[in-house]
Scaffold this motif. Sequence first.
Motif, short mmCIF file in Angstrom:
data_model
loop_
_atom_site.label_atom_id
_atom_site.label_comp_id
_atom_site.label_asym_id
_atom_site.label_seq_id
_atom_site.Cartn_x
_atom_site.Cartn_y
_atom_site.Cartn_z
N LEU A 232 0.83 -1.22 0.00
CA LEU A 232 0.00 0.00 0.00
C LEU A 232 0.87 1.27 0.00
N GLN A 233 2.05 1.17 0.56
CA GLN A 233 2.96 2.33 0.50
C GLN A 233 3.38 2.65 -0.94
N LYS A 259 -2.45 -0.60 8.44
CA LYS A 259 -2.20 0.83 8.64
C LYS A 259 -2.47 1.67 7.40
N MET A 261 -4.88 2.67 5.48
CA MET A 261 -6.14 3.27 5.04
C MET A 261 -5.92 4.61 4.36
N ARG A 262 -4.94 5.37 4.86
CA ARG A 262 -4.62 6.65 4.23
C ARG A 262 -4.27 6.44 2.75
N LEU A 264 -5.19 4.01 0.77
CA LEU A 264 -6.39 3.66 0.00
C LEU A 264 -7.16 4.92 -0.36
N LEU A 265 -7.31 5.81 0.62
CA LEU A 265 -8.11 7.01 0.41
C LEU A 265 -7.40 8.00 -0.52
N MET A 266 -6.15 8.31 -0.21
CA MET A 266 -5.45 9.36 -0.97
C MET A 266 -5.25 8.95 -2.43
N HIS A 267 -5.15 7.64 -2.67
CA HIS A 267 -4.94 7.19 -4.04
C HIS A 267 -6.22 6.64 -4.67
N ARG A 268 -7.34 6.81 -3.97
CA ARG A 268 -8.67 6.45 -4.51
C ARG A 268 -8.66 5.02 -5.07
N VAL A 269 -8.29 4.12 -4.19
CA VAL A 269 -8.13 2.71 -4.56
C VAL A 269 -9.48 2.00 -4.39
N TYR B 61 -3.33 12.72 -3.39
CA TYR B 61 -4.05 12.91 -4.64
C TYR B 61 -3.78 14.26 -5.27
N LEU B 243 -15.61 5.01 0.79
CA LEU B 243 -14.57 5.50 1.71
C LEU B 243 -14.27 6.95 1.32
N ASN B 246 -11.28 9.90 6.47
CA ASN B 246 -10.58 9.13 7.48
C ASN B 246 -10.20 10.10 8.60
N TYR B 256 -3.95 4.36 12.90
CA TYR B 256 -4.68 3.24 13.49
C TYR B 256 -4.59 2.04 12.55
N GLY B 257 -4.43 0.87 13.12
CA GLY B 257 -4.41 -0.35 12.31
C GLY B 257 -5.81 -0.96 12.24
N ALA B 273 -12.65 3.86 -2.40
CA ALA B 273 -12.15 5.13 -1.90
C ALA B 273 -12.30 6.17 -3.01
N PHE B 274 -12.76 7.36 -2.64
CA PHE B 274 -12.98 8.36 -3.69
C PHE B 274 -12.74 9.78 -3.19
#
Lengths: 334, 334
Positions: A232-233, A259, A261-262, A264-269, B61, B243, B246, B256-257, B273-274
């Motif tokens: 994910l990194q 860890k 989730m950021r 996923l969100l920032m890259h709109r996965v 993003y 999503l 966050n 957070y994990g 995620a969007f």
Amino acid sequence: MTDLNTQIVMKRHPAGMVSEDDFSVVQAPLPTLQEGQALVRNLVLSLDPYMRPRMDPLRSYAEPLKPGELMPGGTVGEVVQSRDPELPPGTLVAALLGWQSHGVVTKATVRVLDPGMKQPSAALSVLGMTGVTAHYGIVKLGQPKPGETVVVTAASGAVGGIAGQIAKLKGCRVVGIAGGPEKCRYVVEELGFDACVDYRAPDFEAQLAAATPNYVDVLFENVGGPVMDAVLQRINDHARIALCGNVSQYNAREPYGLKGMRQLLMHRVTTYAFVIADHRDYWPTALADLSAWHREGKLRFKEDVVEGLGNAPAAFIRMLTGRNFGKQLVRIAA
Amino acid sequence: MTDLNTQIVMKRHPAGMVSEDDFSVVQAPLPTLQEGQALVRNLVLSLDPYMRPRMDPLRSYAEPLKPGELMPGGTVGEVVQSRDPELPPGTLVAALLGWQSHGVVTKATVRVLDPGMKQPSAALSVLGMTGVTAHYGIVKLGQPKPGETVVVTAASGAVGGIAGQIAKLKGCRVVGIAGGPEKCRYVVEELGFDACVDYRAPDFEAQLAAATPNYVDVLFENVGGPVMDAVLQRINDHARIALCGNVSQYNAREPYGLKGMRQLLMHRVTTYAFVIADHRDYWPTALADLSAWHREGKLRFKEDVVEGLGNAPAAFIRMLTGRNFGKQLVRIAA
């Protein structure tokens, strides 16, 4: 022919790491057939990671196993008695008969195999659930474009090995992740991935970064845990994750906290968790491709065969800890 | 008219929790207009959680803000000088001018608002990015069917409040999660959710289970962290997660994990995620619905207005810690 059916059942729910004591062997008389049924003598059993979460008494995609219930699993066997003229004795079938020497089928619950098939066990790997799972995750969910970077975890595993080869056939840069230099060498030299990173290496993250200079567009995830966080990194904008397995966590008493989730969100996965049993209508599409590629010698795979149904529990544990090498099978009868 | 432009810039990257010391106020002469440009005097600024991750020097993003750069943000203002006949002085526009008293626009970078609009700030909430985000997440990604259960976190927040009301309009059972009894009461009594659970309550998980007897089919997630994990314990087969945010983690030094990967896999959940900035072509569709519902009085929303651009940093921090109540706005000029 013996007149007993040998079965391996779950004796109790495992507490954390599954052990051989969680199973027991039972014997029962062979069933009497009803009209339309056939009795199959199993030749080969497939062992797969999904069986482990089925043993936990938790809400899941199928009813959890109860103590005393037969372990589930894909099998190849031959019809030895029949009350269906379309399934005469000698018919070779793939079915979901579980960890037992015999089982009862109907036409609707089997896939009849070509009797001239050179390697019937392939119906449990590249030409069966393994291959269809890999195809669905890469082609249907990952939708990789030529030139994109695809990462496959458990890359030397049965599903991972096929998934990566399909991504190569789709024109992608394919990077595997596996445990140890021997498996990594196999992934690159035998399966033809562009690179493979050993997650046990002390500089794993740096190696992964070097292997994914354009980041990661598709992740075929079999493992979960810290390895997934490392990928994910490196995730790219609008990446697709086919979440197929979480094998690093199946025996964990406390789940790993992801860890990323950021990321996923920032890259709109988009993360698609899937279980191939939901997609029966996809099998013909996938098997058509897989059969053609297999015929043309484009899909390499390795089998890790253990002899004797009684050794299934030990082989299962070995597979869950990554000590197998190739598709894990149990030969039940010759 | 003053001949200075007042701006709030990011002085430095925050370390963990953002503080007022991470911002500074600068003044600059008003720009000279080129042909086709107009000068806008900002009336209202929207504060939104997405601004916080923009302040971190991490791959994201959008290019991360550098020290000294203007804080970004949606604004409503009026044209005070113009070199475009289509944007005459007095024109009311919505734009993305950021934390400043004035800004330069062109026709392509603004949305011209109806001069008779009763509440121009609505263009920053229900009839702007807030509303379009809620619509995209619920309608396009969540695809809820009548009777399904939709959970919305940060339910009293600007996006969450609209998201839940849209899900109600789609015939769903809608359960909010918010912080404290006052916000929960507002979510149920004013916004019309079926239930709202206070995540600070000691028996939060039990209350959430009671409010979701048929489990959760759609999760509109703004918060992440342990609240998201609690919802994942209630997730249904084939659920969809939009999503969107966050916010519980934006100021965290250690992320957070998330423990619920098993739930995602076992229930074959799709997580989208969007960021609404990716979907400019969706705005007309969403705004048509939102305007109609707004006209018909079907979408209630609350504004939390702070007076004066200089108070934007404090209001921003207040919002990130959940102490605002309603869509967070800053009145820059009357």
